[in-house]
Scaffold this active site. Structure first.
Site, PDB file in Angstrom:
ATOM      1  N   GLU A   1      36.537  -6.669 -37.868  1.00 37.03           N
ATOM      2  CA  GLU A   1      36.669  -6.211 -36.484  1.00 37.03           C
ATOM      3  C   GLU A   1      35.744  -5.017 -36.251  1.00 37.03           C
ATOM      4  O   GLU A   1      35.567  -4.171 -37.121  1.00 37.03           O
ATOM      5  CB  GLU A   1      38.120  -5.803 -36.223  1.00 37.03           C
ATOM      6  CG  GLU A   1      38.388  -5.231 -34.842  1.00 37.03           C
ATOM      7  CD  GLU A   1      39.811  -4.707 -34.676  1.00 37.03           C
ATOM      8  OE1 GLU A   1      40.290  -4.652 -33.536  1.00 37.03           O
ATOM      9  OE2 GLU A   1      40.453  -4.353 -35.699  1.00 37.03           O
TER      10      GLU A   1
ATOM     11  N   LYS B   1      40.010  -9.576 -27.313  1.00 40.06           N
ATOM     12  CA  LYS B   1      41.287  -9.282 -27.960  1.00 40.06           C
ATOM     13  C   LYS B   1      42.430  -9.230 -26.949  1.00 40.06           C
ATOM     14  O   LYS B   1      42.389  -8.471 -25.982  1.00 40.06           O
ATOM     15  CB  LYS B   1      41.180  -7.948 -28.700  1.00 40.06           C
ATOM     16  CG  LYS B   1      42.351  -7.598 -29.596  1.00 40.06           C
ATOM     17  CD  LYS B   1      42.059  -6.284 -30.311  1.00 40.06           C
ATOM     18  CE  LYS B   1      43.128  -5.910 -31.311  1.00 40.06           C
ATOM     19  NZ  LYS B   1      42.802  -4.623 -31.976  1.00 40.06           N
TER      20      LYS B   1
ATOM     21  N   CYS C   1      42.805  -8.677 -35.351  1.00 41.75           N
ATOM     22  CA  CYS C   1      43.661  -7.615 -35.881  1.00 41.75           C
ATOM     23  C   CYS C   1      45.107  -7.616 -35.338  1.00 41.75           C
ATOM     24  O   CYS C   1      45.938  -8.373 -35.800  1.00 41.75           O
ATOM     25  CB  CYS C   1      42.988  -6.264 -35.649  1.00 41.75           C
ATOM     26  SG  CYS C   1      43.554  -4.955 -36.769  1.00 41.75           S
TER      27      CYS C   1
END
Length: 257
Positions: free
Chosen positions: A44, A110, A144
């Site tokens: 990431e 995200k 994540c």
């Protein structure tokens, strides 16, 4: 349709808020790859570290890094995937880029911004999952903090490979280990997790634990040091256990809003 997918997981420390230095460092790592691969996975925010000050990154760096990913995808003949800071339409995004060898680019913003670090205040959250059909495998890439939300990852579209790119800190690494394995088992999918290592400029330590789990939750790869991990994913493994166990046939029906 390909029967195997050869994947490299690049577990590395990162230079803080320095895209050029990170591209150079990762380029040197790419040059060491000798095996013929299909997919190369980076962490990431691989050009900056997990920064909450995107204003420190020139807006041109996103375009530069995407071009860099396309270049390396062409050179290695493998797709290159990882997330980076993108500034677009006066908004900042933690955006995953999937650069194909032919130059095509897919992207995913995200969904679950990390509120504990204030990510929700500086980055705009995504709203849609991404499904990529690549060399006969259907891939769902996530980022994540998304790992903590199983509903978002639920295998409602019969994907084969779930990918998480991360900057997951050492104090909570046991959760990373447990949840990666759980996502593989509950979705009857390969689960690939790539985390960084080292200490960032805010003092947060990262211990890696990049890993790959198969549909039964068995560990195919795992590391706590700076290295490139290699693993081969097999379609036969997915087909055999999905046909034998049929757990996905009993999955709950729902829609995401």
């Amino acid at each position: 349709m390909s029967e195997k997918l050869k994947v490299a997981l690049v577990q590395t420390p990162l230079h803080w808020e320095n895209p050029e230095a990170n591209r150079t460092m990762l380029g040197h790592k790419m040059e060491t790859i000798q095996d013929k691969l299909d997919l190369i996975v980076l962490p990431e925010m691989f050009t900056t570290g997990f920064t909450m000050t995107p204003q420190n990154i020139d807006s041109s760096e996103g375009t530069k890094t995407i071009s860099w990913m396309q270049q390396w995808a062409k050179i290695t003949k493998a797709a290159v995937v990882g997330s980076l800071v993108i500034h677009e339409n006066d908004q900042n995004y933690n955006r995953l880029i999937f650069a194909h060898p032919d130059g095509q680019v897919d992207q995913y913003d995200k969904k679950h911004t990390f509120t504990l670090a204030g990510e929700d205040k500086v980055y705009t959250a995504g709203t849609e999952r991404l499904m990529i059909d690549f060399k006969g495998f259907r891939i769902c890439p996530l980022i994540c903090y998304d790992l903590r939300f199983p509903v978002w990852a639920r295998n409602t579209e019969t994907y084969d490979v779930l990918i998480y790119v991360a900057n997951w800190p050492k104090p909570r690494i046991m959760a990373w280990d447990a949840l990666l394995k759980a996502r593989a088992i509950e979705n009857m999918s390969y689960c690939v997790g790539v985390n960084r290592i080292g200490v960032d400029d805010l003092g947060y330590e990262y211990s890696g634990h990049s890993a790959v789990y198969d549909v039964l939750g068995d560990t195919l790869a795992f590391s706590e040091k700076e290295e490139i991990l290699y693993v081969e994913l097999e379609r036969e493994h997915i087909t055999t256990y999905r046909n034998k166990l049929k757990f996905l046939n009993d999955r709950d029906e729902f829609s995401l809003k």
